[in-house]
Design an enzyme around this catalytic site. Sequence first.
Site, short mmCIF file in Angstrom:
data_model
loop_
_atom_site.label_atom_id
_atom_site.label_comp_id
_atom_site.label_asym_id
_atom_site.label_seq_id
_atom_site.Cartn_x
_atom_site.Cartn_y
_atom_site.Cartn_z
N MET A 55 -20.59 -37.14 -10.48
CA MET A 55 -19.38 -37.82 -10.93
C MET A 55 -18.84 -38.73 -9.83
SD MET A 55 -17.50 -38.33 -13.40
CE MET A 55 -17.19 -37.17 -14.71
N LYS A 59 0.80 -1.21 0.00
CA LYS A 59 0.00 0.00 0.00
C LYS A 59 0.84 1.27 0.00
CE LYS A 59 -4.19 1.75 2.10
NZ LYS A 59 -5.19 1.55 3.15
C1 LIG Z 1 -13.64 -27.48 -5.87
C2 LIG Z 1 -13.85 -28.93 -6.08
N1 LIG Z 1 -14.17 -29.72 -5.03
C3 LIG Z 1 -14.36 -31.05 -5.21
C4 LIG Z 1 -14.20 -31.61 -6.44
C5 LIG Z 1 -14.40 -33.11 -6.62
N2 LIG Z 1 -15.51 -33.38 -7.53
C6 LIG Z 1 -15.36 -33.64 -8.84
S1 LIG Z 1 -16.77 -33.79 -9.67
C7 LIG Z 1 -17.68 -33.55 -8.28
C8 LIG Z 1 -19.15 -33.55 -8.35
C9 LIG Z 1 -19.70 -32.34 -8.94
O1 LIG Z 1 -21.07 -32.29 -8.71
P1 LIG Z 1 -22.02 -31.48 -9.68
O2 LIG Z 1 -21.48 -30.12 -9.87
O3 LIG Z 1 -23.41 -31.60 -9.22
O4 LIG Z 1 -21.78 -32.22 -11.04
P2 LIG Z 1 -22.36 -33.61 -11.56
O5 LIG Z 1 -21.22 -34.57 -11.55
O6 LIG Z 1 -23.46 -34.05 -10.66
O7 LIG Z 1 -22.81 -33.30 -12.94
C10 LIG Z 1 -16.84 -33.36 -7.18
C11 LIG Z 1 -17.26 -33.16 -5.81
C12 LIG Z 1 -13.85 -30.75 -7.49
N3 LIG Z 1 -13.64 -31.19 -8.73
N4 LIG Z 1 -13.69 -29.42 -7.29
#
Ligand SMILES: Cc1ncc(C[n+]2csc(CCOP(=O)(O)OP(=O)(O)O)c2C)c(N)n1
Lengths: 603, 221
Positions: free
Chosen positions: A513, A202
């Site tokens: 996923m 700053k």
């Molecule tokens: C910030 C973050 N936290 C955790 C994960 C692990 N992860 C990968 S896919 C997933 C599920 C994502 O859920 P959603 O957005 O509902 O997608 P879907 O697979 O149901 O289409 C997670 C928890 C990640 N990729 N990123």
Amino acid sequence: MSERAPPVTATEEQHDDQETTREEPPESAATEESTTDAEPTPVTTGAESVVRALENAGVEHAFGVQGGAIMPVYDALYDSEIHHVTMAHEQGASHAADAYGIVSGEPGICLATSGPGATNLVTGLADADMDSDPVVALTGQVPTEFVGNDAFQETDTTGVTMPVTKTNTFSSEPDRVGTDVSEAFALASEGRPGPTLVDLPKDVTNAETDREPDEPRTPDTYEVQQRADPEFVDAAAERVEGSQRPVMLLGGGVIKAEASEVCREFAIEHEIPVVTTMPGIGAFPEDHELSMEMAGMHGTGYANMAVTHCDTMIAVGTRFDDRLTGGIETFAPDAEIIHVDIDPAEISKNIHADYPLVGDADTVVSQLAEAVEESPQATKWRAQCQQWKSDYSMAYEAPEDEPIKPQFVVEALDEATSDRAVVTTGVGQHQMWACQYWTYTEPRTWVSSHGLGAMGYGLPAAIGARFAADDDQEVVCIDGDGSFLMTLQGLSVAVRENLDITVAVLNNEYIGMVRQWQDAFFDGRHSASDYGWMPEFDTLAEAFGAEGFRIDDYDEVADTIDAALAYDGPSVIDVHIDPQANVYPMVPSGGDNGQFALTEDQL
Amino acid sequence: MTRDQGLDGPAPDERPTPAGRRNKQGIRIDPEVEARHEPRRTVISALVEHEPGVLAEVSGLFSRRQFNIESLTVGPTDEDGRARITLVVEEPDPGIDQIKKQLRKLLPAIAVRELEPDAMRRELALVKVNAERPDQVAAVADMYDAKTVDSSPQTATFEITGARQKIEAAIETFSQFGIREIARTGTTALARGTDDTAAPTPPESSASEANQQYTQPADDD
Ligand SMILES: Cc1ncc(C[n+]2csc(CCOP(=O)(O)OP(=O)(O)O)c2C)c(N)n1
Ligand SMILES: [Mg+2]
């Protein structure tokens, strides 16, 4: 917006050094009606030279969140033509800047204060670093005399971000600070792009200086090789001419280098089947006969067959990520690899390059195109590739009496939008369906978190993309319910800025996923993957002032999508999809690409 | 809810399979002979801008990328604002190649090269031993050209310089008297004769660079 009085904010500064009172620049009265082409007023402070550096670089938009240590820079921005988008969270600022960089090709700018502001940026910087996206982050820092004393909101920002930036700098000289920003801007996009960061104490931004920043230029120690060694090019060309089963593998570097055109011409002239990586989506039109689409973990079966059985691979601008290669031992095991990359460190890092061609993708593929005189004799191979395209078709079943298939929704969105529509995503199954079932034909229309796989990327990326895209380009965010929950506060930004974006949440009320992997590899034990309940995203959208829609049945899909796209402003469609839908094909981690599973029992 | 039926198409075991294979380093191999690159020890010298944070960048790079590093030394050079970092690393050829390229990518790096096996390598060690048998201690010191730096009724401290092997031999011999403490600097090195230590590594010098033969480094003096 509303006429409510701004909330009174408690002052955060405990160490505020207010001794630097700035005089009004003498020309300030004249600048009132000043236009962009008016002679800029000379800088008087470090902060003004920071903003001047951005202006000189042609920056039009910046994304950020205010705070104590960055206030001098924001004060200087107040007088600038640069449009600052106040984000709801700094993670959103770095993702928005990242997407802006992808769509525009120019570095996206994000700003944050010291401490928590800077640490909140980190996910977006790590994402940009993994995907080599051009981003410049400017972070406030406590005054230099406090640095190292654990001062209020002090974080060692250059230390924290060192592993996730291309370069970063702690700017300690008022006379250098503008030039540091110019240099960061140049470094973000030259050579292999990536995120750069300038940490701005700053006292340095508050200090007086009349030093105008230098032009954006990379430092002398930064050398980039543009042209590949002609000897290697000739050797590679000979290999291409003699090949019987050639494949081009186009990565994200093709798009960054603006090499899509030359790659298309080369592939079409010599009739070479083309596979892309995930970041390479859009480098080659997926509706072209030669397109085998995306390879890798959730790539098409035909792309993975082509990669596995080729005898020559012309790989351009790819780092052979493990999601692409699967097990190294079984990746293109019969192929001699011609690897074109601007970063010598990518050559033979994961996959040995038989023909290392270091240089800019556009330049080197042009060199190669010039050197290749005869097309490979590959009629049989092309027929084989076409056969695979029909053997491993991506066609899916969509029975009327079952919940909506997500693939159908993606196709409907694609159908309802133009060829140049920009797609952003979160991370998960929905992201893979967005890759697989949308037909991409243009570079810079696919915007996703590839290497980092950061849930929450989709909405802020749509915001950044909206500012970078042309007005006639729709911006669609295909999100997951879980991913949307991570950054949906960004809706407040989209509403405030009146951004024409459409979010389609493929809502399976699952961390889908993860649920799919649990079914395949953990005996169906749904540990922490079953939300069981989700907020009503359409109602939630309305609460933010966006337009909310909901889809439960097939016959609502087309009309609702049309209405959401037609709405002039941010809209959210909560699409309730089949919670059991899975992503196929699938190559398990470290598996053999040629052995991709088409059903769960093949895993 | 019905389980997802997936996609149609020939099952994995109905598909043709390629004949070839790669090893862990991504190099194509004859499936019969599992070729592997053995790690080797070598010296890498980097000329860098002498500015804050360079050392952190270099050490961060090595830990982040899991490069095996034996020692790292840093010091100023004859040019203002430039420092030389000398690294002794142990990696297979592709790893050494990566180390050089990744180091070169660091912004403050001006030149990076791997030194020839005959490069001059030196290390300094301070060895503090019990001085109960002063004559014998002095004889050993003499044998290794060790200089006495400090002595007290109970202790004698020697400075030994030389190649790693010599220092290790000296330490082993001194150990008969009882070693109280040791401090070692790690290896620093220069190329011989007119060979320039700071000469930059040439870009991709050969298509089969990663496969090239290497010669065992000659033990220095
Ligand atoms: C910030 C973050 N936290 C955790 C994960 C692990 N992860 C990968 S896919 C997933 C599920 C994502 O859920 P959603 O957005 O509902 O997608 P879907 O697979 O149901 O289409 C997670 C928890 C990640 N990729 N990123
Ligand atoms: Mg979900």
